[in-house]
Motif scaffolding. Structure first.
Motif, PDB file in Angstrom:
ATOM      1  N   ALA A   1      -7.185  10.981  -6.958  1.00 52.84           N
ATOM      2  CA  ALA A   1      -6.643   9.707  -6.445  1.00 52.84           C
ATOM      3  C   ALA A   1      -6.319   8.687  -7.426  1.00 52.84           C
ATOM      4  O   ALA A   1      -5.220   8.103  -7.598  1.00 52.84           O
ATOM      5  N   SER A   2      -7.404   8.749  -8.455  1.00 53.13           N
ATOM      6  CA  SER A   2      -7.076   7.744  -9.393  1.00 53.13           C
ATOM      7  C   SER A   2      -6.095   8.232 -10.417  1.00 53.13           C
ATOM      8  O   SER A   2      -5.497   7.197 -11.196  1.00 53.13           O
ATOM      9  N   ASP A   3      -5.568   9.361 -10.398  1.00 54.09           N
ATOM     10  CA  ASP A   3      -4.367   9.957 -11.103  1.00 54.09           C
ATOM     11  C   ASP A   3      -3.049   9.359 -10.884  1.00 54.09           C
ATOM     12  O   ASP A   3      -2.014   9.480 -11.493  1.00 54.09           O
ATOM     13  N   LEU A   4      -3.135   9.270  -9.243  1.00 57.11           N
ATOM     14  CA  LEU A   4      -1.938   8.646  -8.750  1.00 57.11           C
ATOM     15  C   LEU A   4      -1.316   7.251  -9.173  1.00 57.11           C
ATOM     16  O   LEU A   4      -2.183   6.479  -9.225  1.00 57.11           O
ATOM     17  N   THR A   5       0.150   7.366  -9.364  1.00 59.15           N
ATOM     18  CA  THR A   5       0.373   6.129  -9.872  1.00 59.15           C
ATOM     19  C   THR A   5       1.321   5.438  -8.544  1.00 59.15           C
ATOM     20  O   THR A   5       2.236   6.130  -8.000  1.00 59.15           O
ATOM     21  N   SER A   6       1.311   4.501  -8.261  1.00 60.42           N
ATOM     22  CA  SER A   6       1.809   3.761  -7.108  1.00 60.42           C
ATOM     23  C   SER A   6       3.364   3.343  -7.278  1.00 60.42           C
ATOM     24  O   SER A   6       3.522   2.847  -8.559  1.00 60.42           O
ATOM     25  N   ILE A   7       4.102   3.948  -6.444  1.00 63.65           N
ATOM     26  CA  ILE A   7       5.607   3.566  -6.795  1.00 63.65           C
ATOM     27  C   ILE A   7       6.108   2.695  -6.258  1.00 63.65           C
ATOM     28  O   ILE A   7       6.686   1.720  -6.561  1.00 63.65           O
TER      29      ILE A   7
END
Length: 811
Positions: free
Chosen positions: A583-589
């Motif tokens: 989850a920490s690898d995900l970037t919020s778009i």
């Protein structure tokens, strides 16, 4: 007793009486001191499997090899080239295990459904399930509620779930007749209840009078026996765990080896945690692989006073201590949980139980299963870093093996000594307020290998609970440890794990662990939902799922032999393997709020996009499940970017907006989704002026307007619909929820379900096909069902009141 029950009783007892020499020597629950006949070395050092297990494997391996070959031939028949099956078996068959998760009766019934899906004896299992896989499994493990399932089938001559279903009824005391609580096993038949309790009291007293320590753990296990072995005298009070060595199905290698797990309460402590030593209970031995003990003792002679494995008293051994109910009780005991809560009412309950079943007996531990004498006394196989407390103590106090967080009994199946290739693991844990799993149990097992107590274990990498939620890993099956080259930093290469989390298909299976009564219809519905969990809704969510399980079974052997990996398996692994994303690898778009929902779109290094929709629970909403997520990817072209266009809802007749998401470069990737729209022009649809109940069934959210029948706001989560609009998986799941079910379950404001499902009726095996409502059959069931009102704060109190009320009302 009905004619059917009489027949079952005669068949079961006669089959066991043929090995009468294996029964308790006192023909009661009490163990007896007998001559050892020269037996010494009853405890051995760990580090390898026993000679008895090795001999048994020589009989079992040919059976599992033939079964797995048949299973793999069938599920890979659609491959362009399935010659890999012949190549693998020319070098030796894979080995598989099944871990049945705990969770009280919820776990027992769901585990049974999963087993039924893998069992060729279940009608329809080959066509709509994984039929034949169970016949190819070498080991089966259980803990807590899972141990209820494993013990029941193993110690009823390896009966099938199908056979249990065929004779299932309410009120006839057949196997798993849960129509009455263990606190009142006879229901309105007070004579039956009084007789059961009197027999339990007599059994416990007899064990005490024979010179052995007793506790409420003995009484608990004996009562459970009436639900698992109803055809045996006093629910199996004279039946021993080691008796299975003499049962033909086991002796001939025709059934898997059963192993259950219990945990030791450390000396001076009240209960067990993650670092507590676990004990493996198998047909041959009682022991632990862990450095605090690292030893195994002969199960048949449990209760014998030993020093470094040899009888202390010359030629004096004990037989009959390893009662099947005592051993299963040690793996499932919830008495310790009640006793350690520090609640005055709970404390009073324990005191009343003690008076009821122990009378004037003085016991050193009321709330645990006591193994005394300690079979590991005087051994020296333990690690100095762990100290000698467990080999010097007089008593071992055992509790439910899931107390430390390992509610899935994976450890015995992970052992390098057993050399398994794949493990099928259910997760029926009670991790969230809504009684669904969130990955905590499998994370506990993964984490424990990095503690000193677990340093001889290995387990594939798994993510944190935040990632489980963000990637939807509890919404669909996930494969962990798909690539052994990524596991070389572990103690050894562990088996690949197929993770099957509890979720709703045809039935709301998030029933409280403390629900003690189920009607026949409720039991069948739970078993059916377990079948559907194991089969991705009878293969309707993914028609190739059985093939994917076949790929998981073959993977380790394929890696070891360096064989070419079929393209079909490659596609399966893209769908079901967790690829290491956190989850920490995900970037919020982007993040947008629309009325009662917030949609967040995230992306990791442009390889896939995840859209997470969260419904905000306000005072006008009762939210049963409020998170969904999925993976969207364009298989055919890397450059394609997903774009969205919206069609404006003109007249708002249905209060819906249709959004089309299409892959610009790939026409075949075009999908449609329906999302919630607040229609300002339609007064009836305004959420602010009406009360709604919101329920999300993984992919579909239904809002029922209590005050206005004309206005129905139906919301289908955009991201979850993308992969299901055409019934195929067009995205790389990396362990996420693509391909999830698109079926909805309409739930009214009082929390009762109509049990509807979108599955084709022809896809369900007839014997498992049941449509039923949420449990509402008895006041006891209602109060203990924590779905009712979905208010955990209230229902926890109601659970307590129900237990207390039942206790003082019936006993």
């Amino acid at each position: 007793m009905t004619q059917l029950q009489s027949l079952l009783a005669s068949v079961s007892v006669l089959s066991l009486l043929s090995v009468a020499d294996a029964w308790s020597p006192t023909n009661s629950y009490a163990p007896a001191k007998v001559e050892c006949n020269g037996k010494t070395g009853l405890t051995r050092e760990g580090g390898k499997i026993s000679d008895a297990e090795t001999s048994w494997l020589a009989k079992r391996d040919p059976v599992t090899s033939a079964a797995l070959k048949s299973f793999l031939d069938r599920v890979t028949s659609n491959f362009a080239d399935n010659s890999i099956v012949e190549q693998i078996f020319s070098q030796g068959a894979p080995k598989a295990g099944y871990a049945a998760c705990g969770g009280g009766y919820r776990g027992m019934l769901l585990d049974a459904g999963t087993a039924a899906a893998m069992d060729e004896r279940t009608p329809g299992a080959n066509e709509y399930g994984l039929g034949g896989l169970l016949q190819g499994i070498t080991y089966i493990t259980g803990v807590s509620g899972g141990a209820f399932y494993t013990s029941t089938v193993a110690y009823n001559n390896w009966t099938s779930v199908q056979d249990i279903i065929s004779q299932m009824n309410d009120g006839d005391h057949s196997i798993w007749d849960l129509s009455n609580s263990p606190l009142n096993p006879g229901g309105s038949d007070t004579d039956y209840t009084n007789q059961v309790f009197a027999d339990v009291q007599t059994a416990v007293q007899a064990k005490h009078d024979a010179g052995f320590k007793v506790s409420l753990g003995d009484a608990y296990g004996l009562i459970c026996g009436y639900y698992m072995y109803p055809s045996l005298p006093q629910g199996g009070a004279t039946y021993q765990w080691s008796d299975i060595q003499e049962v033909d199905a086991f002796k001939n290698g025709e059934m898997p080896m059963l192993m259950e797990v219990t945990a030791i309460v450390p000396p001076g402590e009240k209960t067990a945690g993650l670092d507590a030593t676990t004990i493996e209970l198998n047909p041959f031995e009682f022991g632990s692989w862990e450095p605090s003990i690292n030893a195994f003792s002969d199960m048949k002679y449990l209760g014998t006073e030993l020093s470094n494995g040899n009888p202390v008293n010359d030629d004096e051994c004990v037989l009959g201590f390893d009662n099947v109910n005592f051993i299963t009780g040690a793996s499932t005991d919830v008495i310790n949980y009640i006793a350690t809560q520090g609640n005055a009412v709970y404390t009073s309950m324990i005191s009343q139980f003690q008076t009821k079943f122990l009378g004037n007996i003085t016991t050193e531990s009321v709330d645990t299963n006591i193994v005394s004498p300690n079979p590991f006394k005087g051994t020296s196989y333990y690690s100095a870093s762990q100290g000698d407390s467990l080999v010097e103590t007089e008593n071992l106090r055992l509790v439910d093996g899931g107390y430390g967080g390992q509610v899935i009994p994976l450890t015995p199946l992970m052992r390098q000594e057993r050399n398994l290739d794949v493990v099928i693991a259910t997760d029926n844990s009670y991790d969230t307020p809504e009684i669904w799993p969130n990955g905590h149990s499998i994370i506990s097992t993964y984490t424990r290998q990095f503690h000193d107590i677990g340093k001889t274990d290995a387990f594939p990498y798994v993510p944190d609970t935040e990632t489980f939620a963000a990637l939807g890993l509890t919404e669909t099956p996930t494969f962990f440890g798909c690539d052994s080259s990524n596991l070389t930093d572990l103690a050894y290469i562990p088996p690949l794990v197929v993770y099957l989390p509890n979720r709703m298909y045809s039935y709301s299976s998030n029933i409280s662990t403390y629900t003690f009564t189920y009607t026949k219809e409720e039991r069948l519905a739970m078993i059916q939902n377990g079948f559907e969990i194991a089969t991705r809704n009878n293969m309707t969510d993914d028609s190739e799922f059985a093939s994917c399980i076949g790929c998981a079974v073959m993977r380790r052997k394929q890696e070891q032999l360096g064989l070419e990996w079929p393209s079909e398996c490659e596609q399966c692994f893209e769908r079901y393997c967790w690829n290491g994303t956190l989850a920490s690898d995900l970037t919020s778009i982007s993040s947008s709020t629309n009325g009662s929902s917030t949609t967040t779109t995230t992306q990791d290094d442009a390889s896939y996009t995840t859209e997470l929709t969260t419904l905000t629970s306000g005072e006008n909403f009762s939210t049963i499940h409020f998170e969904t997520s999925t993976t969207i990817t364009c298989h055919e072209c890397e450059e394609a970017q997903a774009t969205a266009t919206a069609e404006v809802c003109g007249e708002c007749e249905e209060g819906q907006v249709t959004t089309t998401i299409e892959c610009e470069e790939c026409e075949e990737a075009e999908t449609q989704a329906t999302v919630t729209a607040e229609c300002e022009e339609c007064e009836e649809a305004q959420a602010n002026s009406h009360h709604y109940t919101t329920t999300t069934s993984m992919t579909t959210t239904t809002e029922a307007c209590e005050e206005c029948e004309e206005a129905k706001a139906t919301a289908t989560s955009t991201s979850n619909s993308n992969n299901n609009s055409n019934g195929s998986s067009n995205g790389s799941s990396n362990g996420s929820s693509n391909g999830s079910s698109s079926g909805s379950s309409n739930v009214s404001s009082n929390g009762s379900s109509n049990g509807s499902s979108n599955k084709a009726s022809s896809s369900v095996p007839t014997i498992l096909q049941v449509t039923t409502a949420l449990p509402t059959s008895s006041a006891f069931s209602i109060v203990l069902n924590e779905n009712a009102g979905n208010n955990v704060g209230v229902t926890t109190g109601l659970t307590l009141l129900a237990i207390v009320g039942a206790f003082f009302g019936f006993m």
